[in-house]
Enzyme design. Structure first.
Site, PDB file in Angstrom:
ATOM      1  N   LYS A 212       0.725  -1.291  -0.111  1.00 20.19           N
ATOM      2  CA  LYS A 212      -0.017  -0.012   0.074  1.00 20.19           C
ATOM      3  C   LYS A 212       0.794   1.330   0.016  1.00 20.19           C
ATOM      4  O   LYS A 212       0.699   2.315  -0.821  1.00 20.19           O
ATOM      5  CB  LYS A 212      -1.128   0.037   1.299  1.00 20.19           C
ATOM      6  CG  LYS A 212      -1.847   1.148   1.316  1.00 20.19           C
ATOM      7  CD  LYS A 212      -2.757   1.126   2.462  1.00 20.19           C
ATOM      8  CE  LYS A 212      -3.515   2.549   2.591  1.00 20.19           C
ATOM      9  NZ  LYS A 212      -4.349   2.525   3.881  1.00 20.19           N
ATOM     10  N   GLU A 218      10.630  -4.604   4.539  1.00 17.57           N
ATOM     11  CA  GLU A 218      10.670  -6.052   4.240  1.00 17.57           C
ATOM     12  C   GLU A 218      10.139  -6.283   2.657  1.00 17.57           C
ATOM     13  O   GLU A 218      10.823  -6.720   1.802  1.00 17.57           O
ATOM     14  CB  GLU A 218       9.583  -6.891   4.962  1.00 17.57           C
ATOM     15  CG  GLU A 218       9.734  -7.099   6.381  1.00 17.57           C
ATOM     16  CD  GLU A 218       9.262  -6.053   7.235  1.00 17.57           C
ATOM     17  OE1 GLU A 218       8.915  -4.973   6.936  1.00 17.57           O
ATOM     18  OE2 GLU A 218       8.972  -6.379   8.436  1.00 17.57           O
ATOM     19  N   GLY A 273      -4.876  -1.861   4.868  1.00 20.77           N
ATOM     20  CA  GLY A 273      -4.072  -3.136   4.526  1.00 20.77           C
ATOM     21  C   GLY A 273      -4.661  -4.224   4.872  1.00 20.77           C
ATOM     22  O   GLY A 273      -4.671  -5.366   3.869  1.00 20.77           O
ATOM     23  N   ARG A 274      -4.884  -4.542   5.804  1.00 23.11           N
ATOM     24  CA  ARG A 274      -5.697  -5.934   6.413  1.00 23.11           C
ATOM     25  C   ARG A 274      -7.260  -5.900   5.631  1.00 23.11           C
ATOM     26  O   ARG A 274      -7.867  -7.141   5.836  1.00 23.11           O
ATOM     27  CB  ARG A 274      -5.795  -6.128   7.751  1.00 23.11           C
ATOM     28  CG  ARG A 274      -6.405  -4.932   8.671  1.00 23.11           C
ATOM     29  CD  ARG A 274      -5.996  -5.288   9.933  1.00 23.11           C
ATOM     30  NE  ARG A 274      -6.482  -3.936  10.812  1.00 23.11           N
ATOM     31  CZ  ARG A 274      -5.866  -2.755  10.974  1.00 23.11           C
ATOM     32  NH1 ARG A 274      -4.641  -2.695  10.351  1.00 23.11           N
ATOM     33  NH2 ARG A 274      -6.128  -1.870  11.907  1.00 23.11           N
ATOM     34  N   GLU A 359      -4.617  -6.754  14.913  1.00 20.94           N
ATOM     35  CA  GLU A 359      -4.058  -5.669  14.288  1.00 20.94           C
ATOM     36  C   GLU A 359      -5.239  -4.451  14.327  1.00 20.94           C
ATOM     37  O   GLU A 359      -5.079  -3.363  14.755  1.00 20.94           O
ATOM     38  CB  GLU A 359      -3.485  -5.847  13.017  1.00 20.94           C
ATOM     39  CG  GLU A 359      -2.720  -4.467  12.812  1.00 20.94           C
ATOM     40  CD  GLU A 359      -1.757  -4.542  11.380  1.00 20.94           C
ATOM     41  OE1 GLU A 359      -2.418  -4.403  10.280  1.00 20.94           O
ATOM     42  OE2 GLU A 359      -0.475  -4.781  11.261  1.00 20.94           O
ATOM     43  N   HIS A 390      -4.953 -33.564  17.259  1.00 21.61           N
ATOM     44  CA  HIS A 390      -3.822 -34.321  17.659  1.00 21.61           C
ATOM     45  C   HIS A 390      -2.563 -33.577  18.090  1.00 21.61           C
ATOM     46  O   HIS A 390      -1.723 -34.224  18.473  1.00 21.61           O
ATOM     47  CB  HIS A 390      -3.427 -35.474  16.596  1.00 21.61           C
ATOM     48  CG  HIS A 390      -4.330 -36.374  16.266  1.00 21.61           C
ATOM     49  ND1 HIS A 390      -4.505 -37.472  16.664  1.00 21.61           N
ATOM     50  CD2 HIS A 390      -5.347 -36.221  15.282  1.00 21.61           C
ATOM     51  CE1 HIS A 390      -5.363 -37.962  16.159  1.00 21.61           C
ATOM     52  NE2 HIS A 390      -6.126 -37.205  15.146  1.00 21.61           N
ATOM     53  N   LYS A 510       9.578  -0.802  14.224  1.00 26.42           N
ATOM     54  CA  LYS A 510      10.004  -0.281  12.617  1.00 26.42           C
ATOM     55  C   LYS A 510      11.093   0.732  12.889  1.00 26.42           C
ATOM     56  O   LYS A 510      11.954   0.485  12.225  1.00 26.42           O
ATOM     57  CB  LYS A 510       8.843   0.069  11.930  1.00 26.42           C
ATOM     58  CG  LYS A 510       7.746  -0.895  11.326  1.00 26.42           C
ATOM     59  CD  LYS A 510       6.888  -0.207  10.367  1.00 26.42           C
ATOM     60  CE  LYS A 510       5.717  -0.925  10.197  1.00 26.42           C
ATOM     61  NZ  LYS A 510       4.625  -0.324   9.174  1.00 26.42           N
TER      62      LYS A 510
END
Ligand code: F6P
Length: 547
Positions: A212, A218, A273-274, A359, A390, A510
């Site tokens: 965005k 990253e 963003g999400r 978030e 399990h 950050k």
């Protein structure tokens, strides 16, 4: 903004107090007894909409609970806040932004205004541009620098620019074009990039840089490495134009990176963003499943939007899910919610939901900046069934934590193999039954269990769950399912009076990381001014690097 404790007023409202009182009367009620006393309980606490059936009868509620929870929602002005979101008010107040992801899936003839302008034509213009591009890639018309068609797609992004795309790719793999190989690179750990590209030929690889902001450390690091990988192997800078496309809100930064804005797919400030996997961030999804199925997914989102906006609270799926979360988190002290999809294709759904829920609602001040005196988002986690059975289900059945569970099940398998699906479904139903009803001491004794083992083999039961059931996993159902959780998150945020659409909590790390990078890379000993622990770790790392 001031920060004073308990100023939101939520816990001093009569609606909250009524719930506190109600909790006292219900906290020890056993689901076993509740079901025995009311043969209609299952149908009373079930609702179906947008092809999703929700059975929430195995929750610790009675006929008074939901009306009280709905009263609480009303006291938070849920209806008004919902309209404010759908009509483009700047409800993300700390970023002064509207929250209009619902416009991303609105039909072409809808009118949704933001600052006096209808945004729907812009949304459809981008969708049409994505469609034309995907058709060229899928048909082989779009070729790489050496003239070869695209066979591999790498999506580079992180957070909302990765979790949605990777989840949707996995969820809809059944519908995907198997001639294309998809890879998703998110972590700044070079291993992620190295492993994703190890067996790919750059001459037939398309890189989508999805960000965005187009500033995320990253993503920019991975994008630069991808660019080097491509240029080194194809031997020409000009190859970038044929192999890189961008998805972003910043044309300027895309251009700076060297991607032609002709090959950029935009979205807008009013898409978080999400909440962006149905915007151009879904380009990899569209390439995988094709434009028609992508639009079916958008239709599913939209159908849930309409349901959420127009349905009374009593029948409203996102509202019911949200208020149950509030009930357990704040009254039963539950700390987490397990999301347990009984469909292998939904293996990344819990990871996707982690960003969406935590978030969004991992906040501890109100919209006005006041500290709060109640719990907000629970921790969301989960794994597909039956694998989780399990592993961690032991704790859900017999541990000391109360863990409400959302089970997700489908009537039909996309891969009918022998009787696998009957067994898979038998397991979902068995789990919800075992959690709710357990196994009493008397039952265990009646089986002839030796007395010292009896306490170990007792299941207390009374452990709540929802079951979400759909006929079969389709793009449309996936869209509805995601929108269901999006709106549930919104409802919780409204009741908690928090900003569900900012994420200031990710900033400090950050900023500090940016400061530490030069300290790690400096050739001379840097003057470290951190605490003694951080200084020590930095020095140890520098030594590993021979610096
Ligand atoms: O982690 C913070 C965050 O801003 C997320 O909200 C977002 O989804 C992610 O980083 C990636 O951001 P961008 O798409 O701008 O690279």
């Amino acid at each position: 903004m001031s920060a004073q404790t308990g100023k939101s007023g939520l816990t001093s409202r009569p609606e909250w107090k009524a719930l506190c009182q109600h909790f006292e009367s219900i906290k020890n009620v056993q689901l076993r007894d509740a079901f025995a006393e009311d043969s209609d309980r299952a149908s009373k606490f079930s609702v179906e909409a947008v092809d999703l059936f929700l059975d929430y009868s195995k929750n610790r509620i009675n006929s008074e609970t939901m009306p009280l929870l709905f009263d609480l929602a009303k006291s938070a002005k849920l209806k008004e806040r919902t309209e404010a979101m759908f009509t483009g008010e700047k409800i993300n107040t700390t970023e002064n932004r509207a929250v209009l992801h619902t416009a991303l899936r609105a039909p072409k003839d809808a009118v949704i205004e933001f600052e006096g302008q209808n945004v729907v034509p812009d949304v459809h213009e981008v969708l049409d541009k994505m469609t034309a591009f995907c058709e060229r890639v899928i048909s082989g018309e779009w070729t790489g620098y050496t003239g070869q068609p695209i066979r591999n797609v790498i999506n580079i992004g992180i957070g909302g620019s990765d979790l949605g795309p990777v989840m949707a790719y996995e969820a809809l793999k059944h519908y995907s074009n198997r001639d294309l190989t998809f890879r998703f690179v998110s972590n700044v750990d070079g291993t992620d990039f190295a492993e994703a590209t190890i067996d790919l030929d750059p001459a037939e690889t398309l890189v989508i840089v999805a960000s965005k902001t187009f500033t995320t450390q990253e993503t920019m690091t991975n994008a630069m490495s991808a660019r080097k990988w491509l240029v080194d192997q194809l031997g020409a800078e000009t190859a970038v134009a044929k192999h890189f496309v961008a998805v972003s809100t910043s044309a300027e930064r895309v251009q700076e990176f060297g991607i032609d804005t002709e090959n950029m797919f935009g979205f807008w400030d009013w898409v978080g963003g999400r909440y962006s996997m149905d915007a151009a961030i879904g380009l990899s999804t569209m390439l995988a499943i094709g434009p028609d199925r992508f639009r079916q997914m958008l239709d599913g989102f939209h159908a849930m939007d309409v349901h959420f906006r127009e349905t009374p609270l009593e029948e409203n799926l996102p509202v019911i899910l949200a208020m149950l979360n509030i009930w357990y988190t704040n009254f039963f002290d539950a700390q987490t919610v397990a999301v347990l999809p009984y469909d292998q294709y939904l293996k990344r759904f819990p990871a996707y939901l982690q960003q969406l829920t935590m978030e969004s609602n991992g906040k501890s001040v109100t919209l006005a900046g006041d500290s709060i005196d109640y719990e907000t988002s629970p921790v969301f986690w989960g794994e597909p069934g039956t694998n989780g059975q399990h592993s961690f289900y032991q704790l859900i059945h017999q541990g000391t934590h109360l863990i409400p569970c959302d089970f997700i099940a489908f009537g039909r398998s996309l891969n009918p193999v022998g009787d696998h699906h009957d067994k898979l479904m038998a397991n979902v139903f068995a789990q919800t039954e075992a959690l709710a009803f357990g196994k009493t001491k008397e039952q265990v004794e009646a089986e002839g269990t030796s007395s010292e083992l009896v306490p170990h083999r007792v299941f207390s039961g009374n452990r709540p769950s929802n079951t979400l059931y759909a006929e079969i996993l389709t793009p449309r159902i996936l869209g509805s399912l995601i929108a269901l959780y999006e709106h549930s998150v919104f409802v919780q945020g409204v009741v908690y009076d928090i900003d569900s659409f900012d994420q200031w909590g990710v900033e400090l790390g950050k900023v500090l990381a940016k400061k530490i990078v030069p300290e790690l890379e400096a050739s001379d000993s840097p003057d470290l001014k951190h605490d003694s622990s951080t200084n020590q770790l930095i020095q140890r790392y520098r030594k590993s690097q021979g610096r």
